[in-house]
Structure formats: C-alpha cells, structure tokens
Design a protein around this motif. Structure first.
Motif, PDB file in Angstrom:
ATOM      1  N   LYS A   1     -23.754  74.050  77.312  1.00 17.13           N
ATOM      2  CA  LYS A   1     -22.952  73.805  76.006  1.00 17.13           C
ATOM      3  C   LYS A   1     -22.686  71.947  76.188  1.00 17.13           C
ATOM      4  CE  LYS A   1     -18.889  74.507  73.234  1.00 17.13           C
ATOM      5  NZ  LYS A   1     -17.691  75.152  72.848  1.00 17.13           N
ATOM      6  N   PRO A   2     -22.071  71.760  77.087  1.00 13.19           N
ATOM      7  CA  PRO A   2     -22.051  70.110  77.289  1.00 13.19           C
ATOM      8  C   PRO A   2     -23.494  69.480  76.850  1.00 13.19           C
ATOM      9  CG  PRO A   2     -20.810  71.116  78.933  1.00 13.19           C
ATOM     10  CD  PRO A   2     -21.434  72.326  78.395  1.00 13.19           C
ATOM     11  N   PHE A   3     -24.442  69.934  77.742  1.00 13.98           N
ATOM     12  CA  PHE A   3     -25.850  69.375  77.405  1.00 13.98           C
ATOM     13  C   PHE A   3     -26.362  69.266  75.957  1.00 13.98           C
ATOM     14  CE2 PHE A   3     -30.179  69.266  77.428  1.00 13.98           C
ATOM     15  CZ  PHE A   3     -30.720  68.264  78.262  1.00 13.98           C
ATOM     16  N   LEU A   4     -25.994  70.608  75.128  1.00  9.63           N
ATOM     17  CA  LEU A   4     -26.438  70.415  73.905  1.00  9.63           C
ATOM     18  C   LEU A   4     -25.714  69.622  72.966  1.00  9.63           C
ATOM     19  CD1 LEU A   4     -26.828  74.372  73.543  1.00  9.63           C
ATOM     20  CD2 LEU A   4     -28.596  72.762  73.757  1.00  9.63           C
ATOM     21  N   GLU A   5     -24.288  69.540  73.140  1.00 10.08           N
ATOM     22  CA  GLU A   5     -23.616  68.568  72.493  1.00 10.08           C
ATOM     23  C   GLU A   5     -23.912  67.185  72.705  1.00 10.08           C
ATOM     24  OE1 GLU A   5     -19.590  69.544  73.802  1.00 10.08           O
ATOM     25  OE2 GLU A   5     -19.444  71.435  72.394  1.00 10.08           O
ATOM     26  N   LEU A   6     -24.288  66.635  74.047  1.00  8.97           N
ATOM     27  CA  LEU A   6     -24.752  65.516  74.303  1.00  8.97           C
ATOM     28  C   LEU A   6     -25.992  64.921  73.611  1.00  8.97           C
ATOM     29  CD1 LEU A   6     -23.538  64.942  78.230  1.00  8.97           C
ATOM     30  CD2 LEU A   6     -22.625  63.850  76.065  1.00  8.97           C
ATOM     31  N   ASN A   7     -26.949  65.867  73.528  1.00  9.83           N
ATOM     32  CA  ASN A   7     -28.406  65.780  73.115  1.00  9.83           C
ATOM     33  C   ASN A   7     -28.749  66.343  71.984  1.00  9.83           C
ATOM     34  OD1 ASN A   7     -29.233  64.173  75.792  1.00  9.83           O
ATOM     35  ND2 ASN A   7     -28.422  66.161  76.682  1.00  9.83           N
ATOM     36  N   GLN A   8     -27.795  66.813  71.043  1.00 10.88           N
ATOM     37  CA  GLN A   8     -28.407  67.416  69.946  1.00 10.88           C
ATOM     38  C   GLN A   8     -29.035  66.905  69.083  1.00 10.88           C
ATOM     39  OE1 GLN A   8     -24.632  68.173  67.506  1.00 10.88           O
ATOM     40  NE2 GLN A   8     -23.719  66.496  68.180  1.00 10.88           N
ATOM     41  N   GLU A   9     -29.158  65.427  68.849  1.00 11.98           N
ATOM     42  CA  GLU A   9     -30.262  64.763  68.064  1.00 11.98           C
ATOM     43  C   GLU A   9     -31.429  64.599  68.668  1.00 11.98           C
ATOM     44  OE1 GLU A   9     -28.334  61.312  66.547  1.00 11.98           O
ATOM     45  OE2 GLU A   9     -26.705  62.445  65.640  1.00 11.98           O
ATOM     46  N   ASN A  10     -31.569  65.063  69.807  1.00 12.96           N
ATOM     47  CA  ASN A  10     -32.784  64.782  70.605  1.00 12.96           C
ATOM     48  C   ASN A  10     -33.665  66.184  71.263  1.00 12.96           C
ATOM     49  OD1 ASN A  10     -34.706  62.755  71.373  1.00 12.96           O
ATOM     50  ND2 ASN A  10     -33.736  62.607  73.496  1.00 12.96           N
ATOM     51  N   LEU A  11     -33.385  67.328  70.411  1.00 13.29           N
ATOM     52  CA  LEU A  11     -33.898  68.495  70.747  1.00 13.29           C
ATOM     53  C   LEU A  11     -34.783  68.727  69.800  1.00 13.29           C
ATOM     54  CD1 LEU A  11     -30.558  69.949  72.025  1.00 13.29           C
ATOM     55  CD2 LEU A  11     -32.212  69.395  73.550  1.00 13.29           C
ATOM     56  N   GLY A  12     -35.681  69.739  70.081  1.00  9.10           N
ATOM     57  CA  GLY A  12     -36.898  70.135  69.249  1.00  9.10           C
ATOM     58  C   GLY A  12     -36.295  71.702  68.377  1.00  9.10           C
ATOM     59  N   GLN A  13     -37.182  72.454  68.266  1.00  8.77           N
ATOM     60  CA  GLN A  13     -36.872  73.901  67.766  1.00  8.77           C
ATOM     61  C   GLN A  13     -36.280  74.694  68.795  1.00  8.77           C
ATOM     62  OE1 GLN A  13     -40.435  75.619  65.868  1.00  8.77           O
ATOM     63  NE2 GLN A  13     -39.166  77.206  64.637  1.00  8.77           N
ATOM     64  N   ASP A  14     -35.464  75.663  68.507  1.00 10.88           N
ATOM     65  CA  ASP A  14     -34.878  76.229  69.340  1.00 10.88           C
ATOM     66  C   ASP A  14     -34.338  75.556  70.820  1.00 10.88           C
ATOM     67  OD1 ASP A  14     -35.213  78.783  67.890  1.00 10.88           O
ATOM     68  OD2 ASP A  14     -37.574  78.656  68.645  1.00 10.88           O
ATOM     69  N   ASN A  15     -33.906  74.442  70.379  1.00 12.69           N
ATOM     70  CA  ASN A  15     -33.258  73.704  71.752  1.00 12.69           C
ATOM     71  C   ASN A  15     -34.483  73.250  72.646  1.00 12.69           C
ATOM     72  OD1 ASN A  15     -30.513  73.414  70.500  1.00 12.69           O
ATOM     73  ND2 ASN A  15     -30.207  75.333  71.419  1.00 12.69           N
ATOM     74  N   SER A  16     -35.602  73.095  72.406  1.00 13.04           N
ATOM     75  CA  SER A  16     -36.551  72.818  73.337  1.00 13.04           C
ATOM     76  C   SER A  16     -36.587  71.332  73.437  1.00 13.04           C
ATOM     77  CB  SER A  16     -37.922  73.176  72.657  1.00 13.04           C
ATOM     78  OG  SER A  16     -38.180  72.342  71.488  1.00 13.04           O
ATOM     79  N   LEU A  17     -37.137  70.839  74.834  1.00 15.64           N
ATOM     80  CA  LEU A  17     -37.074  69.218  75.265  1.00 15.64           C
ATOM     81  C   LEU A  17     -38.300  68.684  74.915  1.00 15.64           C
ATOM     82  CD1 LEU A  17     -35.250  69.692  78.542  1.00 15.64           C
ATOM     83  CD2 LEU A  17     -34.122  69.415  76.399  1.00 15.64           C
ATOM     84  N   TYR A  18     -38.419  67.496  74.644  1.00 16.26           N
ATOM     85  CA  TYR A  18     -39.712  66.686  74.611  1.00 16.26           C
ATOM     86  C   TYR A  18     -40.056  66.067  75.752  1.00 16.26           C
ATOM     87  CZ  TYR A  18     -38.792  67.274  69.512  1.00 16.26           C
ATOM     88  OH  TYR A  18     -38.547  67.879  68.125  1.00 16.26           O
ATOM     89  N   ALA A  19     -41.144  66.293  76.302  1.00 19.96           N
ATOM     90  CA  ALA A  19     -41.619  65.755  77.661  1.00 19.96           C
ATOM     91  C   ALA A  19     -41.670  64.168  77.387  1.00 19.96           C
ATOM     92  CB  ALA A  19     -43.016  66.185  77.808  1.00 19.96           C
TER      93      ALA A  19
ATOM     94  N   LEU B   1     -27.321  63.787  81.089  1.00 24.94           N
ATOM     95  CA  LEU B   1     -26.701  64.715  81.746  1.00 24.94           C
ATOM     96  C   LEU B   1     -25.244  65.258  81.818  1.00 24.94           C
ATOM     97  CD1 LEU B   1     -28.947  64.996  85.269  1.00 24.94           C
ATOM     98  CD2 LEU B   1     -29.045  66.599  83.121  1.00 24.94           C
ATOM     99  N   PRO B   2     -24.776  66.057  81.476  1.00 24.45           N
ATOM    100  CA  PRO B   2     -23.103  66.105  81.587  1.00 24.45           C
ATOM    101  C   PRO B   2     -22.811  66.246  82.946  1.00 24.45           C
ATOM    102  CG  PRO B   2     -23.959  68.427  81.209  1.00 24.45           C
ATOM    103  CD  PRO B   2     -25.381  67.721  81.178  1.00 24.45           C
ATOM    104  N   THR B   3     -21.497  65.767  83.210  1.00 24.73           N
ATOM    105  CA  THR B   3     -20.864  65.765  84.459  1.00 24.73           C
ATOM    106  C   THR B   3     -19.916  66.867  84.527  1.00 24.73           C
ATOM    107  OG1 THR B   3     -18.953  64.268  83.496  1.00 24.73           O
ATOM    108  CG2 THR B   3     -20.924  63.252  84.318  1.00 24.73           C
ATOM    109  N   ALA B   4     -19.261  66.919  85.834  1.00 23.93           N
ATOM    110  CA  ALA B   4     -18.279  67.934  85.948  1.00 23.93           C
ATOM    111  C   ALA B   4     -17.119  67.996  84.996  1.00 23.93           C
ATOM    112  CB  ALA B   4     -17.949  68.039  87.553  1.00 23.93           C
ATOM    113  N   SER B   5     -16.608  66.897  84.811  1.00 23.00           N
ATOM    114  CA  SER B   5     -15.529  66.808  83.853  1.00 23.00           C
ATOM    115  C   SER B   5     -15.857  67.272  82.448  1.00 23.00           C
ATOM    116  CB  SER B   5     -15.047  65.308  84.005  1.00 23.00           C
ATOM    117  OG  SER B   5     -16.043  64.475  83.224  1.00 23.00           O
ATOM    118  N   THR B   6     -17.277  66.863  82.066  1.00 20.51           N
ATOM    119  CA  THR B   6     -17.358  67.346  80.674  1.00 20.51           C
ATOM    120  C   THR B   6     -17.556  68.821  80.497  1.00 20.51           C
ATOM    121  OG1 THR B   6     -19.602  67.018  80.969  1.00 20.51           O
ATOM    122  CG2 THR B   6     -18.498  65.156  79.856  1.00 20.51           C
ATOM    123  N   ALA B   7     -18.101  69.420  81.583  1.00 19.13           N
ATOM    124  CA  ALA B   7     -18.083  70.814  81.605  1.00 19.13           C
ATOM    125  C   ALA B   7     -16.807  71.549  81.685  1.00 19.13           C
ATOM    126  CB  ALA B   7     -18.988  71.368  83.162  1.00 19.13           C
ATOM    127  N   ALA B   8     -15.807  70.955  82.616  1.00 21.74           N
ATOM    128  CA  ALA B   8     -14.446  71.512  82.536  1.00 21.74           C
ATOM    129  C   ALA B   8     -13.837  71.467  80.969  1.00 21.74           C
ATOM    130  CB  ALA B   8     -13.636  70.781  83.574  1.00 21.74           C
TER     131      ALA B   8
END
Length: 349
Positions: A56-74, A80-87
C-alpha cells in the motif's frame, strides 16, 4: 480585535500547511530502477520488503508512475517505502480495511503475459512463506534427454513446473520467492522448451559456472530472506528432474533432511497427495514414489527453512518425458505439489 483574530487564524493555517508539507517532502525514500520482468511484489522482495506490509505505501508513493493494473515500467525509477511509512499505513487502516483493500488480482510479469494476472482465490496460505528453487540453470542445464530430434534440458522443465507452483501458491495468498528467475521465459505452454542460459538469482546476480558456488549462492539468498520472516511458517522446495538409464521409468520422489521433522512432514503430505492422485487418474498403476532422508544434498543440508528436494522423473525415459513435455502435465505436477503444501500448512497450524 476581529481583524487581529482573523490574521492569527490565517497565520496558524499557513503554519499548519508548512508543517504538513515539511513532513511530506522532508521524508526521503530510497530510489530503485525497475528491471525487465519486475512486478511490484518482485521489486519489493528483492529489496527485502514484505509486500503484505509495504504494498500500500508503495502504491501511494508511485501512483502516477504505474501502468495498467499497477504494473511497472522497466527502466523507470520508483520510490521504496520505509519501515516508518509502512507502520503509518498500518495505523491508518483498520483490520477490516486492510483485509478488504488487498488486491483481488496481482500482476506478476515474471509469469509472462499470458499468466501475469494472478487472481487471489482464498487465504489458505496467508502468513506462510515459500522459497522455490528450480534446479541447475544459468550455465548448467542439468540432465539432458532426447525426444526425437530435440534435446530436453532439466533446468527448463524444472523451472516451468516451479514457476507454475509459485503462481498456484500466490493464488492462496502465500508469500513466494522464486530464488532462480528467468526474466523473459514466464510460464510456457510449448512441448519443447527452448534452452537458454539467462537465468539469474533472486537478487539479480548472474549464476556462476562453479557448481559449489551456485549452490552456496542460492542457499545464501534463501537464508538471508529467511531471517526477515523469523517466526513465520517457512518452507523450501528444490525441484529437479533425474537422469537414469533410458529404460528406467520412475515416479516423483522426495528427499528431506534426516533431522528435520517439518521437512519430513512436508514431504510425506505431498507424497500422500501424489498417491491419491495416481490412484484416481491411473487406477491400474501403482505409484512407486518414495520419501527418503538425504542430508548430504547441499540445499537440504544448509538451508534454514525445512526443505524438500523433489525429483519429477527420468528425463531419458519415454514415459517419464510425457510427465513434463505436455504442458497440462506440468501444471498437474504444480497443482499436486500445491495441494500437498496446503495440507501441510493446515496440519502445522
């Protein structure tokens, strides 16, 4: 007096905005570049992050940089989220929200275009962690068999069964690590699987020529990941295809460490599933697969999680070859292994 109160409110409002902005923009996040074949789960795991906590933190940090169905672009850079953002994300979500916000479909490009969408069917294996190693790979094709004019290599067929198993385990909410990965093969539905040498380790390292170093590297990767999941239900399977005389027809059999009760239990429960399936699908043929201690095998001896070493058959035998040349049979092998793993997890918890 009224004007001064309004001015004070404006100052406080601007100050609050400044504080929230400094909190937001003052946080620095590690940056990584997505590789070809990366999905979010694979990317997070490669960098030692548990997807169940950090998705979830990863999706929030990178939501404007994801493809269809939350795919990544090579080739693109991701935070990357940190332990604090996950908490913080865990605190913000109630247990019900966390359960319902989990995606019903994951996208894992490692499985290939036809299979990358993984529907989460249930939570039977939630909390369980599995390490899957396809035997040999890279410069070492393993055992070689002949099928008409074609050569069959152990590593390609073992890999296809292993990656099919990985997908099945994920369908049941397991955390799965493919310790050996081929960036472009995915799950293949051809009878004859093309031989190549481009497999890499879980952390992206090339696979060395030296056999002992290959084994050391993959065990070191497993043991490093194992420490991150301390206290969880963790198991490992190493999947191979044997090589014997052409006329010797053998069944799927299993090795475990002689001192590992959990390893023995896992092997026995998978063996029980295979026995049942053979009785149902081949009622006129007895199943001769065995469960045997063999502690001298490097991955069995030195891997921290309880380990089962699987031999799928004899790559030189005509009857055994049908077990892994036919794609539906490879899927059946993966399904039966998964059924045994589920039975073991239920019995262990």
């Amino acid at each position: 007096m009224t004007l001064n109160l309004k001015a004070l409110r404006i100052v406080l409002f601007v100050f609050a905005l400044f504080l929230s902005a400094s909190t937001l923009f003052g946080q620095s996040y590690p940056k990584v570049i997505a590789q070809s074949g990366d999905g979010i789960y694979l990317l997070l795991r490669r960098h030692g992050l548990d997807p169940s906590e950090h998705l979830k933190p990863f999706l929030e940090l990178n939501q404007e940089n994801l493809g269809q169905d939350n795919s990544l672009y090579a080739g693109r850079t991701y935070l990357l989220p940190t332990a604090s953002t996950a908490a913080e994300a865990a605190v913000e979500s109630s247990p019900v929200e966390k359960a319902t916000s989990s995606p019903a479909v994951l996208v894992e490009p490692l499985f290939g275009k036809s299979y990358e969408r993984v529907e989460i069917k249930d939570k039977q294996l939630q909390g369980a962690v599995y390490y899957l190693i396809a035997g040999h790979s890279g410069p070492d094709p393993g055992a070689i068999g002949k099928y008409g004019a074609y050569q069959l290599s152990e590593d390609e067929y073992a890999y296809d069964v292993t990656i099919r198993l990985a997908r099945r385990l994920m369908e049941h909410s397991a955390t799965v690590y493919m310790i050996i990965q081929d960036p472009d093969d995915g799950i293949r539905d051809e009878n004859i699987l093309k031989m190549d040498t481009d497999e890499v380790s879980y952390f992206g390292r090339p696979i060395p020529y030296d056999q002992k170093q290959r084994l050391r590297n993959r065990v070191a990767d497993v043991n490093q990941l194992y420490l991150k999941h301390k206290g969880a239900h963790q198991r490992m399977l190493s999947i191979h295809i044997d090589s014997r005389s052409k006329g010797q027809n053998i069944d799927v059999f299993f090795y475990h460490h002689e001192s590992s009760a959990p390893g023995l239990a896992l092997a026995q429960r998978i063996h029980e599933v295979f026995t049942t399936k053979y009785n149902r699908h081949q009622p006129n043929r007895e199943y001769f697969g065995t469960v045997t201690p063999r502690s001298s095998l490097y991955v069995v001896k030195y891997s921290h999680p309880p380990t089962v070493f699987v031999e799928l058959g004899n790559i030189k035998n005509d009857k055994d070859q049908r077990r892994f040349i036919i794609p539906n049979n490879r899927q059946a092998l993966a399904n039966w292994l998964c059924d045994g793993i589920i039975a073991d997890y239920k019995a262990s918890n």
